[in-house]
Write an enzyme that holds these catalytic residues in place. Sequence first.
Site, PDB file in Angstrom:
ATOM      1  N   TYR A  91     114.759  13.609  61.446  1.00 43.27           N
ATOM      2  CA  TYR A  91     116.018  13.678  62.184  1.00 43.27           C
ATOM      3  C   TYR A  91     117.232  13.635  61.234  1.00 43.27           C
ATOM      4  CZ  TYR A  91     113.092  12.841  66.276  1.00 43.27           C
ATOM      5  OH  TYR A  91     112.129  12.938  67.259  1.00 43.27           O
ATOM      6  N   ASP A 150     105.669   4.757  63.857  1.00 44.00           N
ATOM      7  CA  ASP A 150     104.963   5.272  62.689  1.00 44.00           C
ATOM      8  C   ASP A 150     105.903   6.264  62.036  1.00 44.00           C
ATOM      9  OD1 ASP A 150     103.649   5.716  65.343  1.00 44.00           O
ATOM     10  OD2 ASP A 150     103.029   7.640  64.560  1.00 44.00           O
ATOM     11  N   HIS A 387     109.156  17.934  57.836  1.00 43.22           N
ATOM     12  CA  HIS A 387     109.213  18.474  59.197  1.00 43.22           C
ATOM     13  C   HIS A 387     110.449  17.939  59.892  1.00 43.22           C
ATOM     14  CE1 HIS A 387     107.887  14.799  61.420  1.00 43.22           C
ATOM     15  NE2 HIS A 387     107.495  14.494  60.214  1.00 43.22           N
ATOM     16  N   TYR A 472     115.895  14.120  73.436  1.00 39.18           N
ATOM     17  CA  TYR A 472     116.313  12.714  73.481  1.00 39.18           C
ATOM     18  C   TYR A 472     116.997  12.307  72.180  1.00 39.18           C
ATOM     19  CZ  TYR A 472     113.030  10.239  70.346  1.00 39.18           C
ATOM     20  OH  TYR A 472     112.375   9.724  69.251  1.00 39.18           O
ATOM     21  N   ARG A 473     116.862  13.122  71.153  1.00 37.09           N
ATOM     22  CA  ARG A 473     117.333  12.779  69.802  1.00 37.09           C
ATOM     23  C   ARG A 473     117.188  14.056  69.001  1.00 37.09           C
ATOM     24  NH1 ARG A 473     113.476   8.495  66.637  1.00 37.09           N
ATOM     25  NH2 ARG A 473     114.709   8.124  64.788  1.00 37.09           N
TER      26      ARG A 473
END
Length: 527
Positions: A91, A150, A387, A472-473
């Site tokens: 993110y 995780d 990723h 959501y994010r």
Amino acid sequence: MRTPPGVSAADFSAALERFATAVGKEWVVTSDEDLDLYRDSFSPYWHEEEDSVPSAALAPDSVEQVQAIVRIANTYKIPLWTISTGKNLAYGGSAPRLSGCVTLDLKRMNRVLEVNDKNHYALVEPGVSYFDLYRYIQDNKLKVWIDPPDPGWGSPVGNSLERGGGRGVLHDHFATVCGMEIVLPNGELMRTGMGAMPAARTWQQYRYGFGPYVDGMFSQSNFGIVTKMGVWLLPEPEAYRDGAVSVARHDDLIPFVETLAYLHNSQIVQGTTALDSPLLNYRVSKGGGVVDLPGDISVAELERIGREQNIPYWSIPLHFYGPAKVVDLQWEYTKEKFSAIPGVTFKDGRSYRFPLEPKDADTVPLPQAFGIPNLSVFGLLGRVEGHMDFSPIIPFSGEAVFEALKVFGDVYHEMGIPPRNQFISLPWTFFPRAFVFLFGFPIMHDVEFNKRNREVFRRMIKACAEHGWGEYRTHIAYMDDVASVYTYNNHVLWRFHETIKDALDPNGILSPGKQGIWPKHLRKSRA
Ligand code: ADP
């Protein structure tokens, strides 16, 4: 020397000197080599100009130092980007939304202030990692579990503020937050909930306080810097057991998810789980190797293979935590409820007693589901160099899963990406009452590859919005894209966020652009 956008070199030098007075010279980082550590190592803009880089980093050790930094930043209008441990990989990692921000790194504020194993909570500073909190609990022999995501090297503060999820009973992390201390954009210190009382006795036990409940405004936001947070912990359970439920046919998913929703919302099954499809994942032997089933295979053909090879279409692992007698009964009741679906099968799983025997601690397949932080998830990355996660929220129903798979498959088809058995990903239950898909879009040190993936990512955001699903994010690179699909009533919610931003932070110094919230002077007009 890099300078923050809109700040002159002379002003920046003057500000750096004052920052050094506030935090100590060694905690002001300006060399390119050191600042590289604050870039996003999973950046979708690797080797491109847009890759975000800070102009400096500051590592304060106390709330007073954070307040001093914020006041200096206001004087020179220097944008700050706050991180706790900066492990927000997939993110954006530690990297700022606006390149050139000064990173405010709170890792040195790493004190566990309290752990209470009678009322089951902790009060921590932002630099406390899940590993630190776990170690503290172990060292002090306290009977509570944390709920690490995780991987577990991030912080309860950073992860909860981003509304991350874990595997255990307390998996929706923002829902475990109880009481915050916040440095406001003008440098003032505020405590929320019961913490607003100077002699508060229940700051970590009753979250709402009196009047509007504002804690949510500081999650995924740029309205303040959280310097303390209360988080609820799980009393160490007596036992755990798990099991798996499987059904044979495609259409069984509808009663399957309906039953799951009933059991989840009744708090009979606990923890995070993910839907699985052994059949869609089935790989066949061909020419001496093993290959996926063809992408356009029909449901009838898949069901035929399933029948012949005894492979279920849908399956889900379920988890139960609590007193040994209770978890046994919960599993029994779960089987009873699912038995209404013809042909359903069950597999008894593992069971453990706590505290774990040392031999079990080394063998539990997913330590984070038992409150033990670890980094094993990185072993799953395989050959990709990183990723970024695409994570839409969809309704908790079989119909919604079918629709989502179709929509995602269509986007992949439109973008020329080969479908993999109509199957791209299946949803998780990190949050109560809704499913979340987690697509790990690969990142490579290959400009063309990343460019293409960014296009697909942006197309997916739009396709989801057309069907009423939102993320959501998201990664810093897509914050404007995601914010821009939450359009109800002419973006009233986005405008509301901006009104608050303008009122609290008129100089726009805190995390500009976070979640699409820009200060006035950097705000672009909306189409
Ligand atoms: P983690 O500690 O889990 O690695 P990060 O430090 O990467 O999490 O933080 C994730 C995001 O949350 C950051 O990019 C930032 O936007 C926000 N954030 C982190 N810590 C704070 C904080 N103490 N106050 C306000 N926002 C924060």
